[in-house]
Design an enzyme around this catalytic site. Structure first.
Site, mmCIF file in Angstrom:
data_model
loop_
_atom_site.group_PDB
_atom_site.id
_atom_site.type_symbol
_atom_site.label_atom_id
_atom_site.label_comp_id
_atom_site.label_asym_id
_atom_site.label_seq_id
_atom_site.Cartn_x
_atom_site.Cartn_y
_atom_site.Cartn_z
ATOM 1 N N LEU A 33 -1.011 21.963 5.621
ATOM 2 C CA LEU A 33 -0.052 23.057 5.735
ATOM 3 C C LEU A 33 0.867 23.161 4.522
ATOM 4 C CD1 LEU A 33 -1.129 22.946 8.680
ATOM 5 C CD2 LEU A 33 1.151 23.660 9.417
ATOM 6 N N THR A 58 7.947 18.105 12.067
ATOM 7 C CA THR A 58 8.815 17.831 13.218
ATOM 8 C C THR A 58 9.860 16.754 12.936
ATOM 9 O OG1 THR A 58 7.165 16.271 14.080
ATOM 10 C CG2 THR A 58 7.070 18.546 14.894
ATOM 11 N N THR A 97 10.402 26.362 18.779
ATOM 12 C CA THR A 97 11.329 25.364 19.297
ATOM 13 C C THR A 97 12.660 25.955 19.742
ATOM 14 O OG1 THR A 97 12.630 23.409 18.620
ATOM 15 C CG2 THR A 97 12.067 24.980 16.910
ATOM 16 N N TYR A 121 15.644 22.148 10.082
ATOM 17 C CA TYR A 121 14.450 22.241 10.930
ATOM 18 C C TYR A 121 14.419 23.573 11.672
ATOM 19 C CZ TYR A 121 11.372 21.435 14.939
ATOM 20 O OH TYR A 121 10.403 21.554 15.901
#
Length: 281
Positions: A33, A58, A97, A121
C-alpha cells in the site's frame, strides 16, 4: 464471484480467509500500500468482481511521527484502489474507523455526523474515505471500533496475558465504545459486497459491538470470561498518556446498516466467549 482482498495478516483479513477461502488475498509482497499505483495495477490485472480493502496503517501512535507514510497507506492507496474499481465497474469496500470523529459528547456518532479527527491516524483514515468517495466507484465505507479476535495483537489478547501475570491492572474508564469482533466485520463486508453486486448503492455505515462499555469494563469482562482473578482498577485517560490522543466517545450509531442491509450490532460478549475458547484450545 471473484473476490480480491487487500491484506493477509490483519484481523479482518484473516477472518475473511476463514469464511471466503476461495478469495484472492494480497499481502505486501504482491501489493504494498506504500505503492498505490501497484495496488491499482493489481486490481486491473486480476479483474475481480468485488474488492475489499482490509489493509491499513493501524499504528496510531506511530502515525503521529510518520503521518506522510500513514497518509499514503490509509489515504492515497484506497483512492487508487477505488479508482481501478470505478474503471472496471465493480464495488469497492473499505474499512474505516471511529477515529474520524472528535470523541466529544456521549451520544453515538451517526455516519453523517461532522468529522473532526484528533490526530494523524484519524486524519489519514478520513483522507482515505474522501478519496474513495471521489473515485466514482460504487463503494461501501464501513467504520468500526475496538476490533478483537484470536489473531494478531489486540486488547483482548493483551488483557489475557497481563491478567495471567499480575494481581491487578489499571485500565482507562473514561473512553467508551463498542468492542467489535473481527469475525463480524468480515461477515458484514461479505454480505454487503454481495448486496452491492445485486445493485445496493452502498454508502457510509457504522458497525460496532454492543453494548457500549469503557475499556475498564471490557477488561473486567475479559478477566471474568477467562476465569482470571486479576483486579481491574479504573483510571482516567490523563493517567495513561499516549503519543496520540484517543477519542473519549467512540460510540457509533449503527442503525443505517441495519436499515439498509438488515445487519444489526453483534453482541461482543458472545464473540468474546468464542475468542477465549479458541485461544484456550
Amino acid at each position: 464471484m471473484t473476490l480480491l482482498v487487500f491484506g493477509k495478516t490483519g484481523q479482518v483479513a484473516r477472518e475473511l480467509a476463514r469464511i471466503a477461502p476461495e478469495a484472492r488475498f494480497m499481502g505486501r509482497d504482491e501489493a504494498d500500500l506504500m505503492q498505490p499505483d501497484a495496488c491499482q495495477a493489481a486490481i486491473l490485472a486480476v479483474r475481480p468482481d468485488l474488492v475489499i480493502n482490509a489493509a491499513a496503517w493501524t499504528a496510531v501512535d506511530r502515525a503521529e511521527v510518520e503521518e506522510t507514510a500513514a497518509g499514503v497507506v490509509n489515504g492515497t492507496a484506497p483512492g487508487a484502489m477505488a479508482g481501478a474499481c470505478a474503471r472496471l465497474g465493480i464495488p469497492f469496500l473499505h474499512v474505516s474507523t471511529d477515529y474520524v470523529f472528535d470523541g466529544a459528547g456521549d451520544r453515538p456518532f451517526a455516519p453523517d455526523h461532522p468529522t473532526g479527527p484528533l490526530g494523524a491516524y484519524g486524519r489519514t483514515k478520513l483522507a482515505g474515505e474522501a478519496a474513495v468517495r471521489a473515485s466514482g466507484a460504487a463503494h461501501l465505507i464501513l467504520r468500526t471500533s475496538w476490533v478483537f479476535s484470536v489473531h494478531g495483537a489486540n486488547f483482548v489478547k493483551t488483557m489475557l496475558r497481563l491478567g495471567a501475570e499480575r494481581e491487578s491492572l489499571t485500565v482507562v474508564a473514561d473512553q467508551i465504545g463498542g468492542p467489535t469482533p473481527a469475525a463480524g466485520i468480515a461477515a458484514t463486508l461479505l454480505a454487503c459486497g454481495r448486496a452491492m453486486r445485486a445493485g445496493h448503492p452502498g454508502g457510509t455505515h457504522h458497525y460496532s459491538g454492543a453494548p457500549d462499555v469503557s475499556w475498564a469494563e471490557f477488561a473486567r469482562a475479559i478477566m471474568a470470561e477467562a476465569g482470571l482473578s486479576c483486579e481491574v482498577r479504573d483510571i482516567p485517560s490523563s493517567d495513561y498518556p499516549t503519543h496520540a490522543r484517543r477519542p473519549l466517545n467512540s460510540r457509533l450509531d449503527c442503525s443505517s446498516l441495519e436499515r439498509g442491509f438488515g445487519i444489526g450490532r453483534p453482541d461482543w460478549r458472545a464473540a468474546l466467549r468464542d475468542v477465549i475458547r479458541e485461544l484456550a484450545a
